[in-house]
Design a protein around this motif. Sequence first.
Motif, PDB file in Angstrom:
ATOM      1  N   ALA A 112       0.705  -1.003  -0.070  1.00  0.00           N
ATOM      2  CA  ALA A 112       0.074   0.252   0.057  1.00  0.00           C
ATOM      3  C   ALA A 112       0.785   1.569   0.098  1.00  0.00           C
ATOM      4  O   ALA A 112       0.216   2.025  -0.426  1.00  0.00           O
ATOM      5  CB  ALA A 112      -1.336  -0.031   0.991  1.00  0.00           C
ATOM      6  N   THR A 117       1.979   2.009  -3.474  1.00  0.00           N
ATOM      7  CA  THR A 117       1.597   2.461  -4.937  1.00  0.00           C
ATOM      8  C   THR A 117       1.102   3.848  -4.047  1.00  0.00           C
ATOM      9  O   THR A 117       0.771   4.517  -5.002  1.00  0.00           O
ATOM     10  CB  THR A 117       0.057   1.571  -4.375  1.00  0.00           C
ATOM     11  N   THR A 118       0.592   4.278  -2.822  1.00  0.00           N
ATOM     12  CA  THR A 118       0.368   5.487  -2.522  1.00  0.00           C
ATOM     13  C   THR A 118       1.644   6.577  -2.822  1.00  0.00           C
ATOM     14  O   THR A 118       1.323   7.682  -3.389  1.00  0.00           O
ATOM     15  CB  THR A 118      -0.125   5.569  -1.436  1.00  0.00           C
ATOM     16  N   ALA A 140       1.626   6.467  -6.710  1.00  0.00           N
ATOM     17  CA  ALA A 140       0.371   6.689  -7.187  1.00  0.00           C
ATOM     18  C   ALA A 140       0.220   9.133  -7.324  1.00  0.00           C
ATOM     19  O   ALA A 140       0.044   9.431  -8.132  1.00  0.00           O
ATOM     20  CB  ALA A 140      -1.320   6.935  -7.207  1.00  0.00           C
ATOM     21  N   LEU A 141       0.270   9.774  -5.902  1.00  0.00           N
ATOM     22  CA  LEU A 141       0.860  10.229  -5.340  1.00  0.00           C
ATOM     23  C   LEU A 141       2.117  11.241  -6.084  1.00  0.00           C
ATOM     24  O   LEU A 141       2.022  12.729  -6.736  1.00  0.00           O
ATOM     25  CB  LEU A 141       1.251  11.043  -3.873  1.00  0.00           C
ATOM     26  N   ALA A 162      -3.648   5.020  -9.348  1.00  0.00           N
ATOM     27  CA  ALA A 162      -4.076   5.447  -7.701  1.00  0.00           C
ATOM     28  C   ALA A 162      -5.279   4.754  -7.868  1.00  0.00           C
ATOM     29  O   ALA A 162      -5.638   4.448  -6.642  1.00  0.00           O
ATOM     30  CB  ALA A 162      -4.905   7.092  -8.443  1.00  0.00           C
ATOM     31  N   ALA A 180      -3.295   2.226  -5.425  1.00  0.00           N
ATOM     32  CA  ALA A 180      -3.805   2.342  -4.015  1.00  0.00           C
ATOM     33  C   ALA A 180      -5.261   2.028  -3.153  1.00  0.00           C
ATOM     34  O   ALA A 180      -5.493   1.830  -1.471  1.00  0.00           O
ATOM     35  CB  ALA A 180      -3.108   3.949  -3.611  1.00  0.00           C
ATOM     36  N   VAL A 181      -6.187   2.559  -4.202  1.00  0.00           N
ATOM     37  CA  VAL A 181      -7.283   2.742  -3.436  1.00  0.00           C
ATOM     38  C   VAL A 181      -8.136   1.371  -3.099  1.00  0.00           C
ATOM     39  O   VAL A 181      -8.620   0.931  -2.084  1.00  0.00           O
ATOM     40  CB  VAL A 181      -8.856   3.631  -4.512  1.00  0.00           C
ATOM     41  N   LEU A 205      -5.062   0.274   0.352  1.00  0.00           N
ATOM     42  CA  LEU A 205      -5.443   1.061   1.709  1.00  0.00           C
ATOM     43  C   LEU A 205      -6.822  -0.026   2.495  1.00  0.00           C
ATOM     44  O   LEU A 205      -5.602   0.153   3.289  1.00  0.00           O
ATOM     45  CB  LEU A 205      -5.594   2.577   0.862  1.00  0.00           C
ATOM     46  N   GLY A 253       8.177   3.324  -3.120  1.00  0.00           N
ATOM     47  CA  GLY A 253       7.456   4.305  -3.389  1.00  0.00           C
ATOM     48  C   GLY A 253       7.878   5.500  -4.693  1.00  0.00           C
ATOM     49  O   GLY A 253       7.372   4.934  -6.117  1.00  0.00           O
TER      50      GLY A 253
END
Length: 304
Positions: free
Chosen positions: A41, A44-45, A48-49, A195, A198-199, A202, A227
């Motif tokens: 997580a 991935t997060t 994505a950010l 993204a 991540a959704v 999480l 990341g």
Amino acid sequence: MSDSPSASNWASIAALGVIWGGTFMVVSIALEGYGPLTVAAARTTLGALALLGLMVALGRPLPTRAAWPYILIIGALNSALPFSLLSWGQQYVPSAFAGISMAALPLFVLPLAHVFSDEKMDRRRVIGVTVGFLGALTLVGPNLGAAFQMGTSQGWEVLAPLACLAATISYAVSSVMTRTCPAVDPISLAGTTLAVGAVLILPAMLIVEGLPQWQGLRSGGAIIVLGLFPTALAALLRVSVIRSAGAVFMTLVNYQVPLWSVFFGWLILSEDLPLRFFVALGLILCGVAISQWKTVIRILGPRA
């Protein structure tokens, strides 16, 4: 037919080999302080950010409505599922094993691309896939019997090698989906698919492992590296290469990934590498070379 690879495509393939080859070693370090879902997580997060921020800063357009069904599937199959499978599997297998399993990616991409994309199989590729599958069986073979006979005396760890191989299949499907996806800006495609991943990850992380706490520079720093480099940067390079040169060309990175993963695992983590790993690696790479012989010849000389 696929587009002709450019010099930037070759440079991206070389960079991805080193980045992804070192990923498995970094994941092993991150797992020293965090659970597998937290590692998946977080990378991935963060990825994505980073990419969504870059997309906004550069004013790149959002994907079209026609691309979103592809993005949802790619996000699940190229980040959420394989990241989780690899992180869980690497709790029980050496990082070198996970890296070698990634070498089997072309063996799954080729038949999928034949059916769903514009890159067709022929007799040579069928032979190559067969040889490579023998290597994959050599790699996971000792674990298959234990997996099928798993009883109360055996833990779920016997499935770890199969989890790594399942992650490879997930990557293969997402590669073909990326190639057939409607036209999307590469940064937007990479950012939105991460993204989506991540959704998906999480909530599972929060339910199973809870809110993570900082576990020190070694493990925490490893997650940050995951990341930004093998997730954000590599996702951008991967999408660009697949969209411009094809999913099969992208699989050339798999010649390098297992070699780098074995090297980093031995040098930094002092992993024990049984002879079976090297036999499997040799068979898999031989199968990939046979199946992609024309591309290999192109590497050796433009006039070949």
